[in-house]
Motif scaffolding. Structure first.
Motif, PDB file in Angstrom:
ATOM      1  N   GLY A 199       3.855 -16.690   5.683  1.00  0.00           N
ATOM      2  CA  GLY A 199       4.211 -16.299   4.320  1.00  0.00           C
ATOM      3  C   GLY A 199       3.508 -15.050   3.819  1.00  0.00           C
ATOM      4  N   ALA A 200       2.615 -14.499   4.615  1.00  0.00           N
ATOM      5  CA  ALA A 200       1.962 -13.257   4.187  1.00  0.00           C
ATOM      6  C   ALA A 200       2.905 -12.078   4.454  1.00  0.00           C
ATOM      7  N   LEU A 201       2.739 -11.018   3.665  1.00  0.00           N
ATOM      8  CA  LEU A 201       3.620  -9.858   3.785  1.00  0.00           C
ATOM      9  C   LEU A 201       2.802  -8.570   3.697  1.00  0.00           C
ATOM     10  N   VAL A 202       3.123  -7.643   4.566  1.00  0.00           N
ATOM     11  CA  VAL A 202       2.436  -6.349   4.549  1.00  0.00           C
ATOM     12  C   VAL A 202       3.491  -5.249   4.403  1.00  0.00           C
ATOM     13  N   ASP A 203       3.291  -4.411   3.402  1.00  0.00           N
ATOM     14  CA  ASP A 203       4.227  -3.325   3.129  1.00  0.00           C
ATOM     15  C   ASP A 203       3.398  -2.051   3.011  1.00  0.00           C
ATOM     16  N   LEU A 204       3.485  -1.196   4.031  1.00  0.00           N
ATOM     17  CA  LEU A 204       2.682   0.021   4.057  1.00  0.00           C
ATOM     18  C   LEU A 204       3.597   1.215   3.888  1.00  0.00           C
ATOM     19  N   GLY A 205       3.307   2.055   2.923  1.00  0.00           N
ATOM     20  CA  GLY A 205       4.135   3.242   2.748  1.00  0.00           C
ATOM     21  C   GLY A 205       3.238   4.446   2.564  1.00  0.00           C
ATOM     22  N   GLY A 206       3.727   5.588   2.961  1.00  0.00           N
ATOM     23  CA  GLY A 206       2.912   6.782   2.775  1.00  0.00           C
ATOM     24  C   GLY A 206       3.758   8.028   2.713  1.00  0.00           C
ATOM     25  N   VAL A 207       3.204   9.029   2.038  1.00  0.00           N
ATOM     26  CA  VAL A 207       3.853  10.334   1.937  1.00  0.00           C
ATOM     27  C   VAL A 207       2.788  11.398   2.186  1.00  0.00           C
ATOM     28  N   TYR A 208       3.113  12.382   3.011  1.00  0.00           N
ATOM     29  CA  TYR A 208       2.224  13.540   3.098  1.00  0.00           C
ATOM     30  C   TYR A 208       3.026  14.816   2.944  1.00  0.00           C
ATOM     31  N   LEU A 209       2.441  15.775   2.284  1.00  0.00           N
ATOM     32  CA  LEU A 209       3.078  17.075   2.063  1.00  0.00           C
ATOM     33  C   LEU A 209       2.012  18.134   2.290  1.00  0.00           C
ATOM     34  N   LEU A 210       2.216  18.973   3.287  1.00  0.00           N
ATOM     35  CA  LEU A 210       1.140  19.851   3.736  1.00  0.00           C
ATOM     36  C   LEU A 210       1.513  21.320   3.672  1.00  0.00           C
ATOM     37  N   ASP A 211       0.718  22.048   2.919  1.00  0.00           N
ATOM     38  CA  ASP A 211       0.845  23.493   2.864  1.00  0.00           C
ATOM     39  C   ASP A 211       0.098  24.071   4.084  1.00  0.00           C
ATOM     40  N   SER A 212       0.047  25.389   4.181  1.00  0.00           N
ATOM     41  CA  SER A 212      -0.572  25.974   5.369  1.00  0.00           C
ATOM     42  C   SER A 212      -2.062  25.634   5.437  1.00  0.00           C
ATOM     43  N   ASP A 213      -2.554  25.454   6.648  1.00  0.00           N
ATOM     44  CA  ASP A 213      -3.955  25.108   6.930  1.00  0.00           C
ATOM     45  C   ASP A 213      -4.399  23.768   6.358  1.00  0.00           C
ATOM     46  N   ARG A 214      -3.440  22.885   6.080  1.00  0.00           N
ATOM     47  CA  ARG A 214      -3.808  21.525   5.667  1.00  0.00           C
ATOM     48  C   ARG A 214      -3.505  20.577   6.809  1.00  0.00           C
ATOM     49  N   HIS A 215      -4.351  19.579   6.921  1.00  0.00           N
ATOM     50  CA  HIS A 215      -4.202  18.588   7.983  1.00  0.00           C
ATOM     51  C   HIS A 215      -4.285  17.204   7.350  1.00  0.00           C
ATOM     52  N   GLN A 219       0.834  -1.207   0.000  1.00  0.00           N
ATOM     53  CA  GLN A 219       0.000   0.000   0.000  1.00  0.00           C
ATOM     54  C   GLN A 219       0.863   1.249   0.000  1.00  0.00           C
ATOM     55  N   ARG A 220       0.475   2.216  -0.842  1.00  0.00           N
ATOM     56  CA  ARG A 220       1.160   3.513  -0.852  1.00  0.00           C
ATOM     57  C   ARG A 220       0.100   4.601  -0.858  1.00  0.00           C
ATOM     58  N   SER A 221       0.259   5.582   0.002  1.00  0.00           N
ATOM     59  CA  SER A 221      -0.679   6.699  -0.003  1.00  0.00           C
ATOM     60  C   SER A 221       0.080   8.004  -0.225  1.00  0.00           C
ATOM     61  N   LEU A 222      -0.580   8.918  -0.891  1.00  0.00           N
ATOM     62  CA  LEU A 222      -0.022  10.253  -1.124  1.00  0.00           C
ATOM     63  C   LEU A 222      -1.095  11.241  -0.711  1.00  0.00           C
ATOM     64  N   ASP A 223      -0.828  12.009   0.330  1.00  0.00           N
ATOM     65  CA  ASP A 223      -1.863  12.863   0.910  1.00  0.00           C
ATOM     66  C   ASP A 223      -1.365  14.299   1.002  1.00  0.00           C
ATOM     67  N   PHE A 224      -2.083  15.207   0.333  1.00  0.00           N
ATOM     68  CA  PHE A 224      -1.730  16.628   0.417  1.00  0.00           C
ATOM     69  C   PHE A 224      -2.578  17.351   1.458  1.00  0.00           C
ATOM     70  N   GLY A 225      -3.371  16.580   2.199  1.00  0.00           N
ATOM     71  CA  GLY A 225      -4.116  17.148   3.316  1.00  0.00           C
ATOM     72  C   GLY A 225      -5.374  17.861   2.891  1.00  0.00           C
ATOM     73  N   GLY A 226      -6.161  18.243   3.878  1.00  0.00           N
ATOM     74  CA  GLY A 226      -7.399  18.979   3.629  1.00  0.00           C
ATOM     75  C   GLY A 226      -7.696  19.768   4.868  1.00  0.00           C
ATOM     76  N   ARG A 227      -8.930  20.209   4.973  1.00  0.00           N
ATOM     77  CA  ARG A 227      -9.336  20.790   6.254  1.00  0.00           C
ATOM     78  C   ARG A 227      -9.066  19.717   7.312  1.00  0.00           C
ATOM     79  N   LEU A 228      -9.416  18.475   6.943  1.00  0.00           N
ATOM     80  CA  LEU A 228      -8.929  17.313   7.687  1.00  0.00           C
ATOM     81  C   LEU A 228      -8.976  16.124   6.732  1.00  0.00           C
ATOM     82  N   SER A 229      -7.843  15.471   6.549  1.00  0.00           N
ATOM     83  CA  SER A 229      -7.803  14.266   5.738  1.00  0.00           C
ATOM     84  C   SER A 229      -7.228  13.161   6.604  1.00  0.00           C
ATOM     85  N   ARG A 230      -7.915  12.027   6.615  1.00  0.00           N
ATOM     86  CA  ARG A 230      -7.396  10.920   7.427  1.00  0.00           C
ATOM     87  C   ARG A 230      -7.459   9.642   6.615  1.00  0.00           C
ATOM     88  N   ILE A 231      -6.341   8.944   6.535  1.00  0.00           N
ATOM     89  CA  ILE A 231      -6.276   7.654   5.858  1.00  0.00           C
ATOM     90  C   ILE A 231      -5.970   6.619   6.933  1.00  0.00           C
TER      91      ILE A 231
END
Lengths: 340, 254
Positions: free
Chosen positions: A183-199, A161-173
């Motif tokens: 033998g199962a494998l979980v690979d979680l990755g994420g990136v967030y980049l937030l300008d002013s007033d983004r959450h 899983q990969r998430s890319l979140d630029f935020g909002g008034r409130l964004s939650r993943i």
């Protein structure tokens, strides 16, 4: 329980919007009726006050989901568009990835101004199935969007899983994974980049229930002045989940003294023969590197963007599909250039 | 070309205090000349290189510094770079995630754009960098790696000179370029610097030891102590220093 609970307009709007709903949506309605929207007083929401963020929501709205008709078969590429209109709304879906199948799922979210959108996905990966799940939550300054997923893996299944979140008034993943080991494998990755007033809030729980499971997680973020990033990561390792190998890393960059980043990495381990680790680091932009680049003639905004991009891009580099990888990196670049 | 007149500079220390470092430094380097600045640790040599190139925290409190008649003190670091000022860092900075080749192309085109020149196309740039890399014995493989990441001290210094060969600055400041170099690397780096000597280019070679000046023969040697130039002379001054040390100049400057 509190008979005295007075619902906010947003809560009343959400209950109204979910009138007659069944399944997960009915649960959401009843939880909202009983407890209201979560606030800072709820441990899992202590940095993301949903009731406050939704205080401009006054009427029911509508959530539109496109792409659900795509059959879930081996090699399928499923594109879901999930849009929350102004007002309170919810939608949910469930997917079963058949045994041995490999599927790519892309979710693109958007929320209009004064929206409170709730999206829920239940996913089951059968034996030896592989799911590449990509989530793109674009910059929506005025809307609230909450995504939650319950993902259950069978033996030998792989989740990337990969998430890319630029935020909002409130964004939650929010992602909850049940990991059987074996033998199962979980690979979680994420990136967030937030300008002013983004959450943006990245919350994950990986529950290891069987032996020999492997989990890796790398979340990277950056926040400008008045941007607010939240990372909550939890690994639970049951007594039966011996020889679990689980590693969690969150690294974030404060681009301004007025940025806020809160992180809570947690390990809850009941087995004695495991390798589990978590790392969390917050830093600032490397001023020495910035000067070096400017001395070579690269203007400050461009140098800053290059440095932030090189820091953030790492989780995206592991996206298997080249077109998607380049798409997400290009979106990251575009957003960086516009960063205030 | 570079004219420094009675320059005073202070630096903000870690506990937030302003500490005067340059105390009335004057220096003229004409085009085509190589000047060496020698001095003991703490005399302000590196401060001079940073104040000339505009690093944050280095504040000019008096005097002037001009480059080809242009006042440097109000210009941003990238503007000074576009004018043609180049600093070879004492400690080249690692930039993970940015390939050297991408970095250099960005830098060259940013400078060209700032000067109102056309950008260099990708094929032209590749041709240029291949030729310069060959000159310094740098492999294309090294150029694909992130800037300075995982390079030895000698490799980093070689990359500094390679960057200068590509950017072709009008004026080079070499800050302790010999530190951390073995004798072979010293020769390669010096050959690179000597290849850049030209009638229209000036250079300031900052060094603690004389050995670099065996390879890069300066036109003028200045001795710096306590934030100013205390003596200037020909290349023989460097040899004299090597034999006698800095002690007598420390006394004079105090």
């Amino acid at each position: 329980m509190t008979a005295t609970l007075t619902h906010t307009p947003a809560e009343l709007a959400l209950i109204d919007a979910l009138d007659g709903a069944t399944g997960w949506q009915a649960q959401l309605r009843e939880a909202t009726r009983r407890d209201g929207l979560p606030t800072r007083r709820h441990e899992l929401w202590k940095w993301s006050d949903l009731r406050r963020a939704a205080n401009d929501v006054t009427a029911p709205g509508r959530m539109t989901v496109t792409g659900l008709e795509t059959p879930v078969t081996d090699g399928a590429h499923i594109e879901l568009g999930v849009t929350a209109s102004t007002g309170a709304s919810a939608a949910d879906a469930s997917l079963v990835i058949p045994a041995g199948a490999s599927v790519t799922l892309v979710e693109r979210y958007s929320a209009e101004a004064a929206a409170l959108g709730n999206w829920h996905l239940a996913i089951t990966l059968e034996e030896n199935a592989r799911l590449d799940r990509i989530i793109i939550a674009p910059d929506e300054a005025a809307g609230v969007f909450i995504s939650s997923a319950e993902i259950t893996l069978a033996q030998g299944a792989h989740l990337h899983q990969r998430s890319l979140d630029f935020g909002g008034r409130l964004s939650r993943i929010e992602t909850h994974v049940t990991h059987p080991g074996e033998g199962a494998l979980v690979d979680l990755g994420g990136v967030y980049l937030l300008d002013s007033d983004r959450h943006a809030d990245t919350t994950t729980v990986v529950h290891h229930t069987g032996p020999g499971g492997v989990t890796q997680q790398l979340v990277k973020g950056a926040a400008a002045a008045k941007g607010h990033g939240v990372f909550q990561g939890k690994f639970i390792v049951d007594r039966a989940a011996q020889q679990t190998d689980a590693r969690m890393t969150h690294r974030a960059m404060m681009l301004d003294d007025r940025a806020e980043i809160d992180a809570k990495p947690e390990l809850e381990i009941y087995a004695d023969d495991v390798q589990c680790a978590h790392g969390n680091a917050l830093g600032a932009l490397d001023e020495t590197a910035l000067f070096y680049m400017r001395q070579r003639g690269i203007p400050a905004p461009r140098a800053r963007a290059l440095l932030i991009e090189s820091f953030l891009a790492e989780p995206l580099d592991a996206i298997a599909d080249e077109t998607l990888r380049e798409d997400l990196k290009a979106q990251l670049r575009t957003r960086l250039e516009a960063l205030s | 070309m570079l004219n420094i007149e009675n320059l005073h500079c202070q630096v903000e220390t870690q506990d937030g205090e302003e500490k005067p470092i340059l105390k009335g430094l004057s220096l003229d380097v004409p085009a085509g000349e190589v000047h060496a600045i020698m001095g003991p640790n703490g005399s302000g040599k590196s401060t001079l290189s940073y104040v000339l190139t505009g690093r944050d925290g280095y504040e000019v409190t008096g005097g002037s510094m001009t480059f080809e008649g242009e006042d440097l003190s109000e210009l941003e670091p990238e503007e000074r770079a576009a004018l043609g000022l180049y600093l070879s860092f004492q400690y080249p900075v690692e930039i993970p995630g940015v390939p050297t080749i991408t970095f250099l192309k960005e830098a060259l085109n940013a400078q060209r754009t700032a000067r109102g020149e056309d950008e260099v196309s990708a094929p032209e740039f590749m041709k240029l960098i291949r030729e310069k890399a060959k000159q310094l014995g740098v492999s294309m493989d090294m150029l694909k790696r992130p800037v300075n990441v995982g390079f030895s001290g000698g490799e980093k210094k070689r990359m500094e000179i390679l960057q200068a060969l590509v950017l072709e600055p009008k004026f080079m400041i070499l800050d302790e370029t010999d530190s951390g170099l073995d004798i072979d690397a010293l020769k390669t780096v010096s050959d690179g610097v000597n290849a850049l000597r030209a009638p229209e280019r000036g250079m300031l070679v900052i060094t603690h030891y004389q050995r670099l000046l065996d390879h890069i023969t300066p036109d003028v040697v200045h001795i710096m102590a306590n934030g100013k130039i205390v003596k200037s002379g020909g290349p023989e001054l460097a040899k004299e220093l090597e034999a006698e040390g800095y002690d007598k100049y420390l006394g004079e400057a105090a």
